[in-house]
Structures are given as structure tokens and as C-alpha cells.
Design a protein around this motif. Sequence first.
Motif, PDB file in Angstrom:
ATOM      1  N   LYS A   7      -0.550  12.899 -12.421  1.00 62.25           N
ATOM      2  CA  LYS A   7      -1.091  11.545 -12.452  1.00 62.25           C
ATOM      3  C   LYS A   7      -1.077  10.978 -13.880  1.00 62.25           C
ATOM      4  CE  LYS A   7      -5.258   9.133 -11.093  1.00 62.25           C
ATOM      5  NZ  LYS A   7      -6.430   9.257 -10.241  1.00 62.25           N
ATOM      6  N   ARG A  31       5.250  -0.668  -9.802  1.00 62.67           N
ATOM      7  CA  ARG A  31       4.938  -0.090  -8.486  1.00 62.67           C
ATOM      8  C   ARG A  31       6.219   0.329  -7.756  1.00 62.67           C
ATOM      9  NH1 ARG A  31       0.148   1.992  -8.846  1.00 62.67           N
ATOM     10  NH2 ARG A  31      -1.578   0.545  -8.868  1.00 62.67           N
ATOM     11  N   SER A  33       8.940   1.364  -9.146  1.00 59.73           N
ATOM     12  CA  SER A  33       9.468   2.605  -9.727  1.00 59.73           C
ATOM     13  C   SER A  33       8.586   3.791  -9.337  1.00 59.73           C
ATOM     14  CB  SER A  33       9.627   2.490 -11.245  1.00 59.73           C
ATOM     15  OG  SER A  33       8.398   2.286 -11.844  1.00 59.73           O
ATOM     16  N   GLU A  34       7.305   3.532  -9.151  1.00 59.87           N
ATOM     17  CA  GLU A  34       6.406   4.605  -8.690  1.00 59.87           C
ATOM     18  C   GLU A  34       6.876   5.111  -7.323  1.00 59.87           C
ATOM     19  OE1 GLU A  34       2.380   3.321  -7.926  1.00 59.87           O
ATOM     20  OE2 GLU A  34       1.624   5.358  -8.154  1.00 59.87           O
ATOM     21  N   GLU A  35       7.175   4.129  -6.455  1.00 59.44           N
ATOM     22  CA  GLU A  35       7.622   4.457  -5.090  1.00 59.44           C
ATOM     23  C   GLU A  35       8.974   5.173  -5.118  1.00 59.44           C
ATOM     24  OE1 GLU A  35       8.840   1.481  -1.736  1.00 59.44           O
ATOM     25  OE2 GLU A  35       6.896   0.881  -2.589  1.00 59.44           O
ATOM     26  N   LEU A  39       6.288   8.810  -8.368  1.00 59.06           N
ATOM     27  CA  LEU A  39       5.310   8.953  -9.447  1.00 59.06           C
ATOM     28  C   LEU A  39       3.905   8.784  -8.890  1.00 59.06           C
ATOM     29  CD1 LEU A  39       7.013   6.630 -12.128  1.00 59.06           C
ATOM     30  CD2 LEU A  39       7.432   9.068 -11.730  1.00 59.06           C
ATOM     31  N   ASN A  40       2.935   9.175  -9.682  1.00 59.38           N
ATOM     32  CA  ASN A  40       1.532   8.984  -9.308  1.00 59.38           C
ATOM     33  C   ASN A  40       0.866   8.219 -10.463  1.00 59.38           C
ATOM     34  OD1 ASN A  40      -1.090   9.150  -8.494  1.00 59.38           O
ATOM     35  ND2 ASN A  40      -1.215  11.390  -8.494  1.00 59.38           N
ATOM     36  N   LEU A  41       0.833   6.897 -10.331  1.00 56.86           N
ATOM     37  CA  LEU A  41       0.335   6.066 -11.426  1.00 56.86           C
ATOM     38  C   LEU A  41      -1.005   5.443 -11.056  1.00 56.86           C
ATOM     39  CD1 LEU A  41       3.611   4.082 -12.308  1.00 56.86           C
ATOM     40  CD2 LEU A  41       2.800   6.229 -13.310  1.00 56.86           C
ATOM     41  N   LEU A 340       9.608  10.482 -14.973  1.00 55.37           N
ATOM     42  CA  LEU A 340       9.188   9.306 -15.727  1.00 55.37           C
ATOM     43  C   LEU A 340      10.347   8.766 -16.576  1.00 55.37           C
ATOM     44  CD1 LEU A 340       6.290   8.665 -15.108  1.00 55.37           C
ATOM     45  CD2 LEU A 340       5.659   9.319 -17.410  1.00 55.37           C
TER      46      LEU A 340
END
Length: 388
Positions: A7, A31, A33-35, A39-41, A340
Motif C-alpha cells: 500500500k 486511479r 493506473s492503479e487498476e 496497485l494499492n493506493l 509502480l
Amino acid sequence: MAYLARKYKILGLIGDGIAEEIVPEAVRVLRASEEAYGLNLEVIGPHPFGAKYWLDSSRKASWHPEITRELIYDVDGIFKGPVGLPSLLEDVKLNYEVGFLPVGLRSELDLYANVRPCKLRPGVKSPLVDKEPGDIDFVIIRENTEHCLAEATHFGGIRDIGGYFERAGKVDFAADVYIQTSKGCERVIQYAFDLSRRRSGAPNDRKRRVTCTCKWGLLRGDTLFKRSFEKVAARYPDVEADYAWIDGWAYWAIMRPEHYDVVVTPNQYGDIISDLSGAIQGSMGLAAALNAGDEHAFAEATHGSAPDIAGKNIANPISLILSIGMLLEWIGEKRDDDRLRAAGKSINMAVDAVLGEGKVRSPDIGGSSTTEQVGNAVAQKVRSTELD
Ligand code: NAD
């Protein structure tokens, strides 16, 4: 086995003028790029920050109360929109305080390198005739904590070294003090040489090259900067050490931008020449930046709050979107996290893909798309990219 993503906490700060339009688009791409990259942002805020908040809040403060000193040290990275409302120009004290918000944050977190790429991207026209993508690709490294902006800190209040001086009850003269330290010079110059080693050289001859630009010989601080440059350059025999007085650099940047790979310069010159490079790359709306130190970093576009276009939904969000990509890459390097790093790179690639297609582009680069349409297009491209 399912992949458990580490995280990361990212704090968002809004700002003034077009910040209210471009920050949500930057969050949209973050968001996406998280998907796409698993990632866990934890995105904190984005919280109000700047002149408008000062005017709106009963506290008459420029930071939201949730933005605490503990928080800015605790998060993995920060992004912020531009601050400043020229309508406040009448209020000199407030203007000064708001103007120093980003400067204070840079000093507070010791973010000594302001990294400002200048790249002509696919489908974008530079005002320099006959330049094609690939001809212009350099990075300005602006020293970020010294020079005539050395004195400001936010949490400690603004500590002036210079000041306004009165004669017969009237402000008669003003003094700003220009500070340059050996440590401050050497660490940012080393940052520039290390960056050049990670790049593939200047567009004209593919030589790795770091250009020192300031006004040595005339100003003592600049002479110290050049001497520090020579000392650091001796440790990098594989990178060409190049020199230009700052006035000459402004000339050569227009006449032969392809000569430049990495350019390192004291604070105030860096501020000015990064707007010049914003123009060279086709628009301030494409001018990304990262404030980086050894432990912390925050992403912000090079430009200001653009009051002339604020509220019209026509600002180009790409500057801040690219800055967020730089932040993800920076965190990826620090925490040694390939996902990342890949997510950061994919934002850069997604921007080039959208610009290259030319279907969605904002008015500053000759299109008619809204801020939101540009943000959506980049987010969609990020989603459609895949990990190797
Ligand atoms: P500016 O950078 O805001 O605008 C210069 C020109 O570039 C304007 O024509 C503007 O419309 C255009 N522009 C800027 N960003 C754009 C974008 N994303 N898309 C399309 N066009 C864009 O400079 P300014 O007008 O001199 O300053 C306005 C305010 O911003 C001032 O209060 C200044 O102090 C502040 N400022 C803040 C920061 C910061 O927060 N780091 C930096 C610079 C200026």
C-alpha cells in the motif's frame, strides 16, 4: 497465489484557478493506473490548498487543517495543483504567503531537485520551425531550496533574510539575499549527472551531456555553483560537461535545442527557463515537473493557476498527469517496486499515444477537447496498456 500489492499513501493538494479542473483529471489517471497495474493506493484528499482556501475558510489559513506536518512526512508522495490568484495582488502579505506555499513545501521536505522535462511529443507543434518529435528532449534540473528563495519555510513561518526598508515612514527599498551553499550546489549537480547516465544522450549526437548554466564570474553564488559543477563533473568522465552563461543559454535553447540533454541551474534561473522550455515543447499545458529530494517528492506542473482560462474546462491536464507519472516512477525507484515504475512509464506512453492520434487535444495545442475529455482519453489508454 494472489499478488498482494504494497500500500502507498499519496496526498493530493488542490490549489487555485485551473487546479480545480486539472487535479480531478490527474486523479482519474492515477486511479486508472492503479487498476491497470494492480496497485494499492490510498489517495488522501485532494485537500484545498492555496489562495481560494484562504479566502473561503473562516480560519484565514492557506492549508486545510488535515494537512499536517506529520502527514506530509508520512505519505509516500504528494501531488498538488498550482496556487495563486492574481486578484489578490492588492493584498501583498497574502500574496507573499500563497506565493511561498510551494516554495515552503520544497524547503520543508528538502526537495532540492526540481526536475522539469522539455520534450517535443508526437502530434505537437513547437513554435520552433521544422522541429520534429525526437529533436527536442532535454531535462532542466532547477536547484530548488537555495538562491533568492532560500529563506522560506512554511511550518516555521516565512523567515526573511532580506526585507523591505523604510525611509521617512515609506518603503524605500527592498533587499533579497541570494544564498548558494557548496552542499546545495553539489547535491543537485550530482542529481543531474546521475540522471544523464540514465538517459540516452542529447538528440543531436546521442552524447550524454550536462550543461551548467548561470552567471559565473559576475555573481559570487553562481561562481560557487560553477566551481561545484567542475568538481562533480570530474567524477563523471563518461558524461560531457558543458557550459553556457544563462543569457547565452536562453539564446542557444531556441537556436539548437537538440544540443541539450540535462541542464542544471540555480533556483531563480531554473524558474524562468522552464517557462521558456514550456513554450519550446509546444505549451505550458504539457510542462510536467517533480520536486525530488532523497526521501520525499511532490509532483506539480511547471505552470501557474492560469487565471485567463480558469473555469472554462479547456485547461490541458497533461502537465499534471505527466507529473503524477514522474511521481509514481520516483516512488517505484525508492521502494524498488517494478509495478509502480511500470505504471509511471505507462502514463508517459499513454500521453504520447493520445497526442499522436490527435483525436483528443485541448485548445492550447490546437484542438477543441475539454479538460475532462483529455483526462478520460489518457485514462483509457493507461487501462488498455498491459504489463510485460
Ligand atoms: P501561468 O503559468 O498560470 O499561465 C501562463 C500562460 O500559460 C497562460 O496563458 C495560461 O493560460 C497558459 N497555461 C498554463 N497552464 C496551462 C494549462 N494547463 N493548459 C493550457 N494553458 C495553460 O502563469 P501566470 O499567469 O504568470 O501566473 C498565474 C498565477 O499562478 C500567479 O498567481 C502565479 O503566482 C501563480 N504561479 C503558481 C505556481 C505554482 O503553484 N507552482 C507556478 C507559477 C505561477
